[in-house]
Write a protein that holds these residues in place. Structure first.
Motif, PDB file in Angstrom:
ATOM      1  N   ARG A 193       0.837  -1.195   0.000  1.00 45.06           N
ATOM      2  CA  ARG A 193       0.000   0.000   0.000  1.00 45.06           C
ATOM      3  C   ARG A 193       0.875   1.249   0.000  1.00 45.06           C
ATOM      4  NH1 ARG A 193      -3.684  -1.029   5.113  1.00 45.06           N
ATOM      5  NH2 ARG A 193      -1.688  -1.834   5.839  1.00 45.06           N
ATOM      6  N   GLU A 224       0.867   7.197   1.768  1.00 44.31           N
ATOM      7  CA  GLU A 224      -0.225   8.110   2.112  1.00 44.31           C
ATOM      8  C   GLU A 224      -1.383   7.355   2.756  1.00 44.31           C
ATOM      9  OE1 GLU A 224       1.266   7.946  -0.727  1.00 44.31           O
ATOM     10  OE2 GLU A 224       2.373   9.861  -0.860  1.00 44.31           O
ATOM     11  N   GLN A 225      -1.698   6.181   2.231  1.00 42.76           N
ATOM     12  CA  GLN A 225      -2.775   5.387   2.807  1.00 42.76           C
ATOM     13  C   GLN A 225      -2.432   4.909   4.211  1.00 42.76           C
ATOM     14  OE1 GLN A 225      -3.868   2.088   0.352  1.00 42.76           O
ATOM     15  NE2 GLN A 225      -5.415   1.294   1.774  1.00 42.76           N
ATOM     16  N   LYS A 255      -0.473   6.452   6.338  1.00 47.00           N
ATOM     17  CA  LYS A 255      -0.579   7.603   7.249  1.00 47.00           C
ATOM     18  C   LYS A 255      -2.027   7.855   7.652  1.00 47.00           C
ATOM     19  CE  LYS A 255       3.551  10.073   5.709  1.00 47.00           C
ATOM     20  NZ  LYS A 255       4.071  11.304   5.044  1.00 47.00           N
ATOM     21  N   GLU A 256      -2.928   7.757   6.702  1.00 46.18           N
ATOM     22  CA  GLU A 256      -4.335   7.976   7.007  1.00 46.18           C
ATOM     23  C   GLU A 256      -4.857   6.937   8.005  1.00 46.18           C
ATOM     24  OE1 GLU A 256      -6.389   7.922   3.343  1.00 46.18           O
ATOM     25  OE2 GLU A 256      -5.535   9.828   2.612  1.00 46.18           O
ATOM     26  N   GLU A 257      -4.428   5.694   7.849  1.00 41.73           N
ATOM     27  CA  GLU A 257      -4.883   4.655   8.769  1.00 41.73           C
ATOM     28  C   GLU A 257      -4.326   4.859  10.174  1.00 41.73           C
ATOM     29  OE1 GLU A 257      -3.992   0.888   7.133  1.00 41.73           O
ATOM     30  OE2 GLU A 257      -5.343   1.090   5.403  1.00 41.73           O
ATOM     31  N   GLU A 307      -3.580   7.746  11.488  1.00 38.79           N
ATOM     32  CA  GLU A 307      -4.313   8.874  12.065  1.00 38.79           C
ATOM     33  C   GLU A 307      -5.679   8.443  12.571  1.00 38.79           C
ATOM     34  OE1 GLU A 307      -4.413  11.855   9.119  1.00 38.79           O
ATOM     35  OE2 GLU A 307      -2.287  12.398   9.303  1.00 38.79           O
ATOM     36  N   LYS A 308      -6.342   7.540  11.835  1.00 34.86           N
ATOM     37  CA  LYS A 308      -7.646   7.056  12.276  1.00 34.86           C
ATOM     38  C   LYS A 308      -7.530   6.278  13.585  1.00 34.86           C
ATOM     39  CE  LYS A 308      -9.591   6.721   7.622  1.00 34.86           C
ATOM     40  NZ  LYS A 308     -10.132   5.811   6.568  1.00 34.86           N
ATOM     41  N   ASN A 350      -5.490   6.975  15.923  1.00 35.63           N
ATOM     42  CA  ASN A 350      -5.021   7.918  16.953  1.00 35.63           C
ATOM     43  C   ASN A 350      -3.686   7.474  17.550  1.00 35.63           C
ATOM     44  OD1 ASN A 350      -7.255   9.640  16.708  1.00 35.63           O
ATOM     45  ND2 ASN A 350      -8.462   8.354  18.108  1.00 35.63           N
TER      46      ASN A 350
END
Length: 549
Positions: free
Chosen positions: A252, A255-256, A258-260, A262-263, A265
């Motif tokens: 993956r 960027e993907q 990093k988003e996960e 952040e979700k 926390n």
């Protein structure tokens, strides 16, 4: 042109001949040369005027030029004598000086030089004349050289087993045999001959690997080759895209990810931030005993690093841990001493702050009073970390009766595991001072040596009966314990020699140990281990026995 012709005739007059010499054949061209004084470079017979090689032509030219130079020298000498006779017969002979005669001679030489130069500048008087028709081929056009050929027009020459003529501009494959045909004057090429009579060039081997054979010069044109290269590039791009797609399916993008994160926390914390939280938890009145013990346990892991220990000091954590040594809870006291020992290890800044904060006195109180074995282990660990490489702390330790406190551990029941730790600490402190005294001295070392000289460790060890106490530990069955005790006895033998010589029990113990370890060392040697563990122990025992004789 008239003046040049007249000048040429004048030169012919001075040269003593008005006709041309027979012609010389040089590399397919004819050149005229004058025959001077009957010495001609070639024969007068017509059939002998042709030379069969370039070497004979060059030799004829050399002979002609030699005779021409000889004639010039003789002409100058003869002219000079003629002038001398003419001047002597003249009525003006008396009026001519030597300098005037020299000027006249120089003038005559200039005339001769002009005549010689004329043969080079005027074609009809030149030795060799190259006709323009010689540089053109039979069709009247100038030949095109390989350097003038257009790279796009160059075609590949495919050699065979037979000699073939090379056309201008043809590219010869590497490894081919090339020769110059002296009869036709053309270049020829063929495949190299092998011992078995077969020929196999690099190009032919490549064609065999690719499954191509019988390729002639007309198989591919330049346009076809360009199209083939274009197809190869397109195929390579397609393969690269396929590999990229395969990689995208397996992994993956960042960027993907990093988003996960952040979700979820998730936050990455530094060691400093973690230690701040642990210290707050340890110091909080709302924290339970288990939470405080867990916070100290985690802090011990971080303060092992020197930089983290300094940060721990700046946060005020060191002060809180030293205060934790006074806790009534044994587990809290144990882990506080554990954190303190980890922060003190090889960290002079923390050592100074700890001794100024009263950590030394509190550790000695724990060792001197009735405490669980686990608590005393951690307290002895913290004490060892403070004393090593810190002469000021060693001096304060002796003033506070530290050796008596350590000796008391040998009288307390259940403290046998601490005996080896105490022996190791004494050995390290004695060797530290001895190695420093034997090292090279510098400005900083001199200051440190002065500090160690104030530490009266050896006299205190001898006075307080450690010479008799340490050898008793040789009766312990563990080989590791015996090793450490033998090391300390080997150091103390220099200060306790008289006591050891008068102790028959020590002599008996050493003899028994030598017999035991001789057998063990022999067994090691039979197994192929010549420098084994037991052989080292046997060497230490023999050294002590030798010192006591």
């Amino acid at each position: 042109m008239v003046a040049a012709a007249e000048k040429g005739r004048a030169c012919a007059h001075w040269r003593g001949s008005s006709g041309l010499v027979p012609k010389i054949q040089c590399a397919g061209r004819e050149a005229d040369a004058e025959q001077e004084f009957g010495a001609s470079p070639v024969s007068d017979e017509p059939g002998e005027n042709k030379f069969s090689s370039y070497t004979q032509c060059s030799t004829a030219k050399a002979v002609w030029w030699r005779d021409r130079l000889s004639w010039g020298v003789r002409a100058v000498i003869a002219t000079w004598h003629s002038v001398e006779r003419l001047v002597a017969m003249s009525c003006w002979a008396r009026l001519l000086s030597t300098s005037a005669r020299a000027s006249l001679l120089l003038l005559l030489g200039s005339v001769l030089f002009s005549c010689s130069s004329l043969s080079d500048t005027v074609p009809e008087f030149a030795l060799t004349k190259i006709e323009e028709s010689d540089i053109k081929d039979d069709s009247g056009k100038e030949p095109v050289t390989e350097d003038d050929a257009d790279p796009e027009d160059l075609e590949v020459f495919y050699p065979t087993d037979q000699w073939q003529t090379l056309r201008p501009g043809q590219a010869v494959p590497a490894g081919s045999h090339v020769r110059l045909n002296l009869q036709t004057g053309e270049r020829e090429a063929k495949l190299p001959d092998r011992e078995n009579g077969e020929s196999d060039t690099r190009e032919e081997r490549r064609r065999k690997r690719l499954g191509k054979g019988d390729v002639n010069a007309n198989s591919f044109t330049s346009e076809e080759l360009k199209k083939a290269l274009a197809k190869m590039k397109e195929s390579e791009k397609a393969e690269r895209k396929a590999r990229e797609e395969e990689v995208r399916k397996k992994f993956r993008p960042i960027e993907q990810l990093k988003e996960e994160f952040e979700k979820l926390n998730m936050k990455i914390e530094t060691d400093y931030e973690i230690m701040v939280k642990l210290i707050s938890k340890f110091n909080s009145s709302a924290s339970t005993l288990d939470e405080k013990v867990a916070a100290l346990y985690d802090l011990e892991y971080y303060v092992h690093q020197v930089d983290n220990a300094k940060d721990f000091l700046s946060m005020g954590g060191l002060r809180l841990v030293i205060e934790g040594l006074n806790s009534s809870e044994a587990s809290l006291k144990e882990h506080a001493a554990f954190v303190l020992g980890a922060a003190l290890s090889s960290n002079p800044k923390v050592q100074i702050e700890a001794i100024e904060g009263g950590a030394l006195q509190k550790l000695m109180v724990i060792l001197a009073t009735e405490q669980p074995l686990a608590v005393k282990k951690k307290a002895l660990f913290a004490l060892s970390s403070m004393l090593r490489h810190f002469p000021y702390a060693q001096q304060q330790f002796l003033k506070l009766g530290g050796l008596q406190v350590l000796r008391s551990l040998f009288r307390q029941k259940g403290m046998e595991p601490l005996h080896v730790r105490v022996v190791t600490l004494l050995y390290d402190l004695l060797m530290e001072k001895m190695l420093l005294e034997d090292s090279q001295h510098g400005e900083q070392m001199e200051e440190k040596i002065q500090q160690y000289q104030q530490v009266r460790l050896v006299p205190a060890v001898v006075e307080q009966g450690w010479c008799a106490l340490v050898p008793n530990l040789l009766a312990m069955p563990e080989h590791d314990t015996r090793e450490k005790v033998l090391k300390l006895v080997g150091v103390l033998v220099a200060f306790c020699r008289e006591h050891y010589r008068g102790d028959p029990a020590l002599g008996t113990t050493l003899s028994l140990l030598r017999s035991e370890y001789e057998e063990l060392a022999a067994e090691e040697q039979r197994e192929g281990d010549k420098d084994g563990y037991f052989r080292e122990l046997l060497s230490s025992i023999n050294t002590i026995i030798q010192e006591l004789r």
